[in-house]
Design a protein around this motif. Structure first.
Motif, PDB file in Angstrom:
ATOM      1  N   THR A 273      -4.970  12.184   5.092  1.00 16.67           N
ATOM      2  CA  THR A 273      -4.103  11.148   4.700  1.00 16.67           C
ATOM      3  C   THR A 273      -5.086   9.917   3.717  1.00 16.67           C
ATOM      4  O   THR A 273      -6.134   9.835   3.961  1.00 16.67           O
ATOM      5  CB  THR A 273      -3.952  10.060   5.859  1.00 16.67           C
ATOM      6  OG1 THR A 273      -3.319  10.890   6.909  1.00 16.67           O
ATOM      7  CG2 THR A 273      -3.025   8.855   5.661  1.00 16.67           C
TER       8      THR A 273
ATOM      9  N   ARG B  84      -4.932   6.123   1.271  1.00 19.65           N
ATOM     10  CA  ARG B  84      -4.165   5.052   1.191  1.00 19.65           C
ATOM     11  C   ARG B  84      -4.623   4.357  -0.095  1.00 19.65           C
ATOM     12  O   ARG B  84      -5.683   4.522  -0.354  1.00 19.65           O
ATOM     13  CB  ARG B  84      -4.754   3.940   2.132  1.00 19.65           C
ATOM     14  CG  ARG B  84      -3.762   4.558   3.547  1.00 19.65           C
ATOM     15  CD  ARG B  84      -4.488   3.712   4.796  1.00 19.65           C
ATOM     16  NE  ARG B  84      -4.166   2.379   4.520  1.00 19.65           N
ATOM     17  CZ  ARG B  84      -2.908   1.402   5.089  1.00 19.65           C
ATOM     18  NH1 ARG B  84      -1.962   2.189   5.447  1.00 19.65           N
ATOM     19  NH2 ARG B  84      -2.991   0.155   4.831  1.00 19.65           N
TER      20      ARG B  84
ATOM     21  N   VAL C 102       0.757  -1.188  -0.003  1.00 21.19           N
ATOM     22  CA  VAL C 102       0.128   0.030  -0.130  1.00 21.19           C
ATOM     23  C   VAL C 102       1.039   1.397  -0.065  1.00 21.19           C
ATOM     24  O   VAL C 102       2.048   1.391   0.530  1.00 21.19           O
ATOM     25  CB  VAL C 102      -0.814   0.011   1.161  1.00 21.19           C
ATOM     26  CG1 VAL C 102      -0.044   0.221   2.625  1.00 21.19           C
ATOM     27  CG2 VAL C 102      -1.896   1.005   1.054  1.00 21.19           C
ATOM     28  N   CYS C 103       0.297   2.388  -0.603  1.00 21.98           N
ATOM     29  CA  CYS C 103       1.104   3.527  -0.542  1.00 21.98           C
ATOM     30  C   CYS C 103       0.200   4.469   0.302  1.00 21.98           C
ATOM     31  O   CYS C 103      -1.127   4.332   0.062  1.00 21.98           O
ATOM     32  CB  CYS C 103       1.076   4.362  -1.997  1.00 21.98           C
ATOM     33  SG  CYS C 103       2.054   3.177  -3.228  1.00 21.98           S
ATOM     34  N   THR C 104       0.599   5.266   0.918  1.00 23.04           N
ATOM     35  CA  THR C 104       0.216   6.478   1.876  1.00 23.04           C
ATOM     36  C   THR C 104       0.368   7.656   1.566  1.00 23.04           C
ATOM     37  O   THR C 104       1.658   7.868   1.683  1.00 23.04           O
ATOM     38  CB  THR C 104       0.164   6.044   3.420  1.00 23.04           C
ATOM     39  OG1 THR C 104      -0.048   4.750   3.767  1.00 23.04           O
ATOM     40  CG2 THR C 104      -0.868   6.836   4.074  1.00 23.04           C
TER      41      THR C 104
ATOM     42  N   HIS D  66       0.211  11.565   2.961  1.00 16.83           N
ATOM     43  CA  HIS D  66      -0.275  12.557   3.677  1.00 16.83           C
ATOM     44  C   HIS D  66      -0.065  13.696   3.148  1.00 16.83           C
ATOM     45  O   HIS D  66       1.097  14.289   2.323  1.00 16.83           O
ATOM     46  CB  HIS D  66       0.841  12.356   4.844  1.00 16.83           C
ATOM     47  CG  HIS D  66       1.058  11.144   5.808  1.00 16.83           C
ATOM     48  ND1 HIS D  66       0.244  10.555   6.490  1.00 16.83           N
ATOM     49  CD2 HIS D  66       1.998  10.164   5.178  1.00 16.83           C
ATOM     50  CE1 HIS D  66       0.516   9.378   6.758  1.00 16.83           C
ATOM     51  NE2 HIS D  66       1.547   8.823   6.099  1.00 16.83           N
TER      52      HIS D  66
END
Length: 87
Positions: free
Chosen positions: A57, A59, A41-43, A45
């Motif tokens: 944020t 995801r 996963v990429c998060t 912010h």
């Protein structure tokens, strides 16, 4: 600096990640993306606060396009080729 990216590795401790995230928000870096091969996963912010937190944020799982907002435009990164860490 307009954005920063980190690839979360097995050797990086959670406290290191939290320190970086807080520091980047305090410095006003508008977007910080974290790529996590273990979770797939990429998060992203965004909306940093001087208190050291990001207000927003999002995801994105590997396989979906990651959209990084940058000053009135967006950069789209394809994640379908990102490798997964089986650890």
């Amino acid at each position: 600096m307009r954005t920063s990216e980190d690839i979360q590795g097995c050797r990086v401790g959670e406290s290191d990640f939290v320190k970086k995230l807080r520091l980047y928000a305090q410095c006003g870096i508008p977007v910080h993306a974290v790529i996590d091969p273990r979770e797939g996963v990429c998060t992203v912010h965004s909306a940093p606060q001087r208190s050291g937190v990001y207000r927003e944020t999002g995801r994105v799982p590997f396989g979906e396009d990651l959209t990084v907002p940058l000053e009135g435009r967006a950069v789209v990164i394809r994640t379908d080729g990102f490798p997964r860490d089986p650890a």
